[in-house]
Every structure is written in structure tokens, then in C-alpha cells.
Write an enzyme that holds these catalytic residues in place. Structure first.
Site, PDB file in Angstrom:
ATOM      1  N   TYR A 161     -10.073  15.547  20.983  1.00  0.00           N
ATOM      2  CA  TYR A 161      -9.291  16.707  20.549  1.00  0.00           C
ATOM      3  C   TYR A 161      -9.994  17.410  19.393  1.00  0.00           C
ATOM      4  O   TYR A 161     -10.137  18.639  19.385  1.00  0.00           O
ATOM      5  CB  TYR A 161      -7.892  16.262  20.137  1.00  0.00           C
ATOM      6  N   LYS A 165     -11.558  21.301  19.477  1.00  0.00           N
ATOM      7  CA  LYS A 165     -11.044  22.343  18.595  1.00  0.00           C
ATOM      8  C   LYS A 165     -12.100  22.819  17.599  1.00  0.00           C
ATOM      9  O   LYS A 165     -12.133  24.004  17.232  1.00  0.00           O
ATOM     10  CB  LYS A 165      -9.797  21.840  17.864  1.00  0.00           C
TER      11      LYS A 165
END
Length: 290
Positions: A161, A165
Site C-alpha cells: 500500500y 501510494k
């Protein structure tokens, strides 16, 4: 009364494309853009969710099934939008994404890495590669990419994640430089906790999912608040949209004392209860609006 004209606000009356529009921040973006007089193409991997969003709009809306991990589907989305709008969109919001977390690097598993990055990073790349040439040629409008404070916070057990990002942030910064002076603006949204289903619809270990859901309930902003604030910031030409105080504090701490920040994050990780190692993260779901 002095005859001054205000700067046009591009989020008003926009011809917008929103991915991940079937829920969460994506749905909130679509609803707010419609309130601002825009026409909105609502794209989601679930056509049913996209259609639910369209029914909530104040004005014209169109539902499209689109898996952003598949570039050909994003290209089809662009063609659909161009036909409906009678030209290129004026605003593209790359929001579709999924949650993943709960295991350290080495236990995540390459299949999980590929799955997360194909949506959270490559989905945004597909959106930018497809739509930015249209925006550049038109010389107006802009792109909002939805990243996360995870892109700079780099919290333990959130490797895929975080990496996705961080990539979205870097892509947005690159785009902002490349599009400077063209009339096309870029913003990147970096929130912490927002009250969405991203902690449930994803590949997240049960313990981490429960903790994330609690933090969302206790500290999370509503998707509506985030969408309104982001569109207002976009209209003002801001590149970074960091809506919450905790995100701002992390941003500042990381830059002023990076080594101390890393030690603090490591200490927090050691104090957290350990979860059993597993190459397959427990919960699985489709692409959603965060």
C-alpha cells in the site's frame, strides 16, 4: 462592483471522469461535482455500484464498468467519456484503489504485491497515460490523483500500500512539472483515515482490518468533507492536498527528523501485537472507491 472577474473554478460545471466512483471518496467526488453543475462519468469495477452513484447525482451522470488495472478498459472509458461529453473531459479523478496490509515485507507474497500495485499504482498510471494527452491538447482542466498519507508515512506492515501510494505522489509531482504552463493543473490527495470501506474491501489481515476500522470511526473524516476540500484546493491550484492534522504532523516530522521518525515507527511496530505470518493475506475484494 469594480468590474473584477474572479478566476474560473474548474471543478464547477466540469465534464468529469471519476474512477472508483461506486463508493467512498470516489462516490463523494461524483456527488459533489454534480452539485457543482457538472456531468460525471462514474466508473467502477462494479457496474451496480456505479449505477447506484449515478442515481444519487443532481444532474447528468453515466455509469461505466471499468477495471483500472486493465489499460484497454481505461482506454474504452476515455472513448465513452469523449462520446458522451462531445469532447475531452475537463477533470479526471483517479480514485480507484484497494486496501492491503498486516504482513511485513517478505511475508506479503508476490501475488499480493502484483494485485495491489496493478490497481493502486498502475490504475493511476493507466488513467494518466490515457487522459493527460487529451487534457494537454485541450489546454485546460486537470487531474486529481488519490494517494494517501501512507505514501510518505511508510508505516510498517503496509509495504504494498505504501509503495503504491508513494508512486502516485511521485507521478503527480512529475505531471505537475510537465504540465506547468499548459493550463492543465494537477492535485494529489493524501489523507489519513477516511470513513470508507477500504479497510474491509481488500486483502488485509483480520487484526489489522479491525484496528483500521476503529481508527476510521474514531478519527476519520467523512468522504464528503474530503471531496469538498480537495475540489476547493484543486480550484486554488494546490498540488498537495493533505486534509488532516495528523497527516500534516507526519509530513512535517518525516522531513524535519527522518531518522528519528523511522526509529519511532519501528518502536511502534514492535509494540503492536504480532500476527501469524502468511503468504496469503486474508480478505479479498475488488477495486473500490476509497
Amino acid at each position: 462592483m469594480f468590474g473584477f472577474r474572479s478566476t474560473p473554478s474548474p471543478s464547477y460545471g466540469a465534464d468529469a471522469v471519476v474512477t472508483g466512483a461506486g463508493s467512498g471518496i470516489g462516490r463523494a467526488f461524483a456527488i459533489e461535482l454534480s452539485r457543482r453543475g457538472g456531468r460525471v462519468v462514474c466508473a467502477d469495477i462494479s457496474l451496480e455500484r456505479a449505477e447506484e452513484t449515478v442515481r444519487l447525482l443532481a444532474g447528468a451522470g453515466y455509469a461505466v464498468q471499468c477495471d483500472v488495472a486493465d489499460r484497454s478498459q481505461v482506454e474504452d472509458l476515455a472513448l465513452f467519456a469523449e462520446l458522451e461529453f462531445g469532447g475531452a473531459p475537463t477533470l479526471v479523478i483517479n480514485d480507484a484503489g484497494v486496501g492491503i496490509g498486516g504482513q511485513p515485507v517478505g511475508n506479503v507474497g508476490l501475488e499480493n504485491w502484483n494485485w495491489a500495485l496493478s490497481i493502486n499504482l498502475w490504475g493511476v498510471i493507466h488513467g494518466c497515460e490515457t487522459f493527460v494527452p487529451q487534457l494537454r491538447a485541450a489546454g485546460r482542466g486537470g487531474v486529481i490523483n488519490v494517494a494517501s498519507a501512507a505514501g510518505f508515512a511508510a508505516a510498517p506492515t503496509m509495504g504494498p500500500y505504501n509503495v503504491g501510494k508513494a508512486g502516485v505522489m511521485s507521478l503527480s509531482e512529475t505531471l505537475a512539472a510537465e504540465l506547468s504552463g499548459t493550463g492543465v493543473r494537477v492535485s494529489v490527495l493524501c489523507p489519513t483515515f477516511v470513513k470508507t470501506n477500504v479497510a474491509v474491501d481488500g486483502r488485509i489481515t483480520e487484526q489489522s482490518s479491525q484496528l483500521a476500522q476503529k481508527l476510521m470511526r474514531w478519527t476519520g473524516f467523512s468522504p464528503d468533507r474530503v471531496a469538498v476540500g480537495t475540489l476547493d484546493a484543486f480550484d486554488k491550484g494546490r498540488l498537495y492536498v493533505v486534509p488532516q492534522l495528523d497527516a500534516k504532523a507526519i509530513w512535517l516530522a518525516k522531513r524535519l527528523a527522518p531518522a528519528l521518525y523511522a526509529r519511532g515507527a519501528g518502536l511502534l511496530n514492535r509494540l503492536m501485537p504480532n500476527e501469524p505470518a502468511s503468504p496469503t493475506i486474508l480478505q479479498t475484494a475488488s477495486t473500490t472507491g476509497k
